[in-house]
Design an enzyme around this catalytic site. Sequence first.
Site, PDB file in Angstrom:
ATOM      1  N   GLY A  91      40.956   3.145 -20.271  1.00 32.21           N
ATOM      2  CA  GLY A  91      42.304   2.666 -20.587  1.00 32.21           C
ATOM      3  C   GLY A  91      42.392   1.160 -20.393  1.00 32.21           C
ATOM      4  CD  GLU A 149      30.873   9.508 -15.227  1.00 34.52           C
ATOM      5  OE1 GLU A 149      31.124   9.903 -16.371  1.00 34.52           O
ATOM      6  OE2 GLU A 149      31.725   9.023 -14.471  1.00 34.52           O
ATOM      7  CG  ASP A 190      33.696  10.731 -23.847  1.00 30.14           C
ATOM      8  OD1 ASP A 190      32.757  10.276 -23.166  1.00 30.14           O
ATOM      9  OD2 ASP A 190      34.819  10.188 -23.914  1.00 30.14           O
ATOM     10  CB  THR A 249      42.290   2.892 -24.691  1.00 34.99           C
ATOM     11  OG1 THR A 249      41.980   3.939 -23.776  1.00 34.99           O
ATOM     12  CG2 THR A 249      43.750   2.526 -24.554  1.00 34.99           C
ATOM     13  CB  SER A 302      37.776  13.754 -24.788  1.00 33.24           C
ATOM     14  OG  SER A 302      38.960  14.102 -25.498  1.00 33.24           O
TER      15      SER A 302
HETATM   16  P1  13P Z   1      38.469   3.356 -23.129  1.00 33.91           P
HETATM   17  O1  13P Z   1      39.503   4.331 -23.554  1.00 33.91           O
HETATM   18  O2  13P Z   1      38.873   2.542 -21.960  1.00 33.91           O
HETATM   19  O3  13P Z   1      37.970   2.523 -24.264  1.00 33.91           O
HETATM   20  O4  13P Z   1      37.212   4.218 -22.607  1.00 33.91           O
HETATM   21  C1  13P Z   1      36.543   5.066 -23.490  1.00 33.91           C
HETATM   22  C2  13P Z   1      35.510   5.877 -22.797  1.00 33.91           C
HETATM   23  O5  13P Z   1      34.858   5.452 -21.883  1.00 33.91           O
HETATM   24  C3  13P Z   1      35.285   7.245 -23.273  1.00 33.91           C
HETATM   25  O6  13P Z   1      34.403   7.943 -22.455  1.00 33.91           O
END
Ligand code: 13P
Length: 287
Positions: free
Chosen positions: A178, A135, A84, A232, A49
């Site tokens: 999350g 997206e 990301d 997460t 990210s």
């Molecule tokens: P989570 O943190 O819910 O697993 O999502 C990860 C995600 O989509 C990263 O782009």
Amino acid sequence: MLVNATNMLLKARDGHYAVGQFNINNLEWTKSILLTAQEMNSPVILGVSEGAGKYMTGFKTVAAMVKAMDESLGITVPVALHLDHGTYEGAKACVAAGFTSIMFDGSHYDIDENVAKTTELVALAHDHGLSIEAEVGSIGGEEDGVIGMGEVADPAECAKIAALGIDFLAAGIGNIHGKYPANWKGLNFEALDKIHGATDNIPLVLHGGTGIPADMIKKAISLGVSKINVNTECQLSFADATRKYIEAGKDLQGKGFDPRKLLAPGADAIKATVREKIELFGSADKA
Ligand code: 13P
């Protein structure tokens, strides 16, 4: 072996499995994910990210670390280093830094601006041999301080963005980053089916992979999802294992405070989570 994500996802689409994107935060995360993918002979995508990139002192540091670690560990399975939820500027910076794949998240722009910026970044990414994800319809929950509303993407908008030459498409189908709240309604498979039908069999990406039940994951794969993002869940398993180590007083025994010991249970926990996901997604032995 560092590669872009195009071929691994076309193979996944045709083979009816999904490749996991696991987000990285530091050296331990990266090492655990790479070693597990290699052990399971699975392709893998390392997600970064913008916030994690900053934390690691910049995209150049990340690219240099991943490239060197991939070589030093003798990783032979296909590995993509992927931005990301990139901004327009972040996507450009990752192309320059040596990433092999980018996501441009223009979902918060109106559709015309999303189209214009995505078009420009598709050309840039492909000129440099990178794959690109775009997206439509923001993913719910919180990611790096950005809160989305759990939108469901409009199939017509998905068709517009998919036609720009992107390699894979993230579309909101009620998924959330999350932990899922107790009253979550589940994935919207009707929307997924329509999006799949409107986007010419492009590999689809499911964000928010943490906590989605196994049967929903399997159904999503059967409806065209070829990439599933998990972040997460690795953080939770790392934190849980680290807490247990400290609560058991192990950091106070001998040299238990040595970071190589202190961080080992967490690193092992990440491996176990990644192993479980690779099994569920069906990408083991697909390298
Ligand atoms: P989570 O943190 O819910 O697993 O999502 C990860 C995600 O989509 C990263 O782009």
